[in-house]
Write a protein that holds these residues in place. Sequence first.
Motif, PDB file in Angstrom:
ATOM      1  N   UNK A   1       0.826  -1.216   0.000  1.00 32.94           N
ATOM      2  CA  UNK A   1       0.000   0.000   0.000  1.00 32.94           C
ATOM      3  C   UNK A   1       0.858   1.263   0.000  1.00 32.94           C
ATOM      4  N   UNK A   2       0.384   2.261  -0.746  1.00 36.40           N
ATOM      5  CA  UNK A   2       1.045   3.569  -0.769  1.00 36.40           C
ATOM      6  C   UNK A   2       0.384   4.460   0.268  1.00 36.40           C
ATOM      7  N   UNK A   3       1.068   5.533   0.631  1.00 34.51           N
ATOM      8  CA  UNK A   3       0.511   6.494   1.588  1.00 34.51           C
ATOM      9  C   UNK A   3      -0.790   7.073   1.021  1.00 34.51           C
ATOM     10  N   UNK A   4      -1.838   7.099   1.805  1.00 30.71           N
ATOM     11  CA  UNK A   4      -3.127   7.620   1.374  1.00 30.71           C
ATOM     12  C   UNK A   4      -3.960   6.596   0.613  1.00 30.71           C
ATOM     13  N   UNK A   5      -3.402   5.412   0.377  1.00 35.18           N
ATOM     14  CA  UNK A   5      -4.078   4.355  -0.364  1.00 35.18           C
ATOM     15  C   UNK A   5      -5.094   3.626   0.513  1.00 35.18           C
ATOM     16  N   UNK A   6      -4.840   3.597   1.796  1.00 37.86           N
ATOM     17  CA  UNK A   6      -5.674   2.857   2.732  1.00 37.86           C
ATOM     18  C   UNK A   6      -6.473   3.834   3.587  1.00 37.86           C
ATOM     19  N   UNK A   7      -7.781   3.618   3.731  1.00 40.99           N
ATOM     20  CA  UNK A   7      -8.575   4.523   4.565  1.00 40.99           C
ATOM     21  C   UNK A   7      -8.139   4.453   6.024  1.00 40.99           C
ATOM     22  N   UNK A   8      -8.175   5.572   6.697  1.00 40.92           N
ATOM     23  CA  UNK A   8      -7.764   5.593   8.099  1.00 40.92           C
ATOM     24  C   UNK A   8      -8.951   5.413   9.041  1.00 40.92           C
ATOM     25  N   UNK A   9     -10.167   5.642   8.527  1.00 40.33           N
ATOM     26  CA  UNK A   9     -11.358   5.509   9.367  1.00 40.33           C
ATOM     27  C   UNK A   9     -12.289   4.437   8.797  1.00 40.33           C
ATOM     28  N   UNK A  10     -13.007   3.781   9.697  1.00 38.28           N
ATOM     29  CA  UNK A  10     -13.936   2.717   9.327  1.00 38.28           C
ATOM     30  C   UNK A  10     -14.997   3.217   8.345  1.00 38.28           C
ATOM     31  N   UNK A  11     -15.549   4.403   8.590  1.00 39.93           N
ATOM     32  CA  UNK A  11     -16.598   4.931   7.717  1.00 39.93           C
ATOM     33  C   UNK A  11     -16.079   5.145   6.294  1.00 39.93           C
ATOM     34  N   UNK A  12     -14.803   5.538   6.143  1.00 43.14           N
ATOM     35  CA  UNK A  12     -14.208   5.717   4.818  1.00 43.14           C
ATOM     36  C   UNK A  12     -14.073   4.380   4.098  1.00 43.14           C
ATOM     37  N   UNK A  13     -13.649   3.357   4.836  1.00 45.54           N
ATOM     38  CA  UNK A  13     -13.505   2.027   4.246  1.00 45.54           C
ATOM     39  C   UNK A  13     -14.849   1.478   3.805  1.00 45.54           C
ATOM     40  N   UNK A  14     -15.864   1.695   4.624  1.00 45.11           N
ATOM     41  CA  UNK A  14     -17.201   1.194   4.313  1.00 45.11           C
ATOM     42  C   UNK A  14     -17.777   1.903   3.087  1.00 45.11           C
ATOM     43  N   UNK A  15     -17.601   3.222   3.006  1.00 43.70           N
ATOM     44  CA  UNK A  15     -18.084   3.966   1.844  1.00 43.70           C
ATOM     45  C   UNK A  15     -17.323   3.590   0.577  1.00 43.70           C
ATOM     46  N   UNK A  16     -16.059   3.216   0.732  1.00 42.72           N
ATOM     47  CA  UNK A  16     -15.235   2.836  -0.406  1.00 42.72           C
ATOM     48  C   UNK A  16     -15.532   1.448  -0.943  1.00 42.72           C
ATOM     49  N   UNK A  17     -16.282   0.655  -0.209  1.00 41.53           N
ATOM     50  CA  UNK A  17     -16.647  -0.695  -0.653  1.00 41.53           C
ATOM     51  C   UNK A  17     -17.841  -0.570  -1.589  1.00 41.53           C
ATOM     52  N   UNK A  18     -17.557  -0.313  -2.841  1.00 44.15           N
ATOM     53  CA  UNK A  18     -18.613   0.009  -3.808  1.00 44.15           C
ATOM     54  C   UNK A  18     -19.596  -1.130  -4.024  1.00 44.15           C
ATOM     55  N   UNK A  19     -19.118  -2.353  -4.110  1.00 43.55           N
ATOM     56  CA  UNK A  19     -20.029  -3.487  -4.314  1.00 43.55           C
ATOM     57  C   UNK A  19     -20.979  -3.613  -3.133  1.00 43.55           C
ATOM     58  N   UNK A  20     -20.432  -3.493  -1.921  1.00 46.45           N
ATOM     59  CA  UNK A  20     -21.262  -3.563  -0.719  1.00 46.45           C
ATOM     60  C   UNK A  20     -22.336  -2.476  -0.752  1.00 46.45           C
ATOM     61  N   UNK A  21     -21.934  -1.240  -1.070  1.00 50.37           N
ATOM     62  CA  UNK A  21     -22.877  -0.128  -1.084  1.00 50.37           C
ATOM     63  C   UNK A  21     -23.971  -0.334  -2.130  1.00 50.37           C
ATOM     64  N   UNK A  22     -23.600  -0.845  -3.307  1.00 49.37           N
ATOM     65  CA  UNK A  22     -24.576  -1.063  -4.379  1.00 49.37           C
ATOM     66  C   UNK A  22     -25.578  -2.155  -3.990  1.00 49.37           C
ATOM     67  N   UNK A  23     -25.089  -3.242  -3.417  1.00 44.55           N
ATOM     68  CA  UNK A  23     -25.975  -4.340  -3.024  1.00 44.55           C
ATOM     69  C   UNK A  23     -26.864  -3.915  -1.852  1.00 44.55           C
TER      70      UNK A  23
END
Length: 154
Positions: A102-124
């Motif tokens: 992983x590069x710097x800024x590549x990984x979300x630092x907060x749970x809410x950011x990771x959850x919003x970034x899970x596009x398949x999960x959000x769509x389903x």
Amino acid sequence: MPRVHPSPVTAAVCPSLSPSPHWAGSAQPGTWSLLAGVSQAEAREPGKAPHFSVNWVVGTADVEVIDATTGRRSCGRSSRLCKHRLSARWARLYGKLSTRIPRHGDTPSMYCEAKLGARTYQAVKQQLCRAFQKAGLGTWVRKPPEQDQFLLAL
């Protein structure tokens, strides 16, 4: 650790649902009433619900008894099933399995950011919410956003 394929999980939870990504709304007649989880139209009184929940892991003697009002174990520690601990375990596992650096800024630092970034999960989830409304099962209850605003232990 074996990989869990969603088709058997879906089949176990609701056998009439198609395991395709577009399954929401494609259930056979009568399936959605099973998902409602209640046999009567009246709402269940909260006072009748148990004040605790129990979880365990097969192969261990460790049983967690969780206070339903606080979400914590009787000793005051958080459950192994809380979002923070599950996300930390997932991150450790992912770190062991991933060959990508992983590069710097590549990984979300907060749970809410990771959850919003899970596009398949959000769509389903959006499809599921629409299917619940269309079937007359009500709307998805949104929790306070603060519950997902915690730092990930990466």
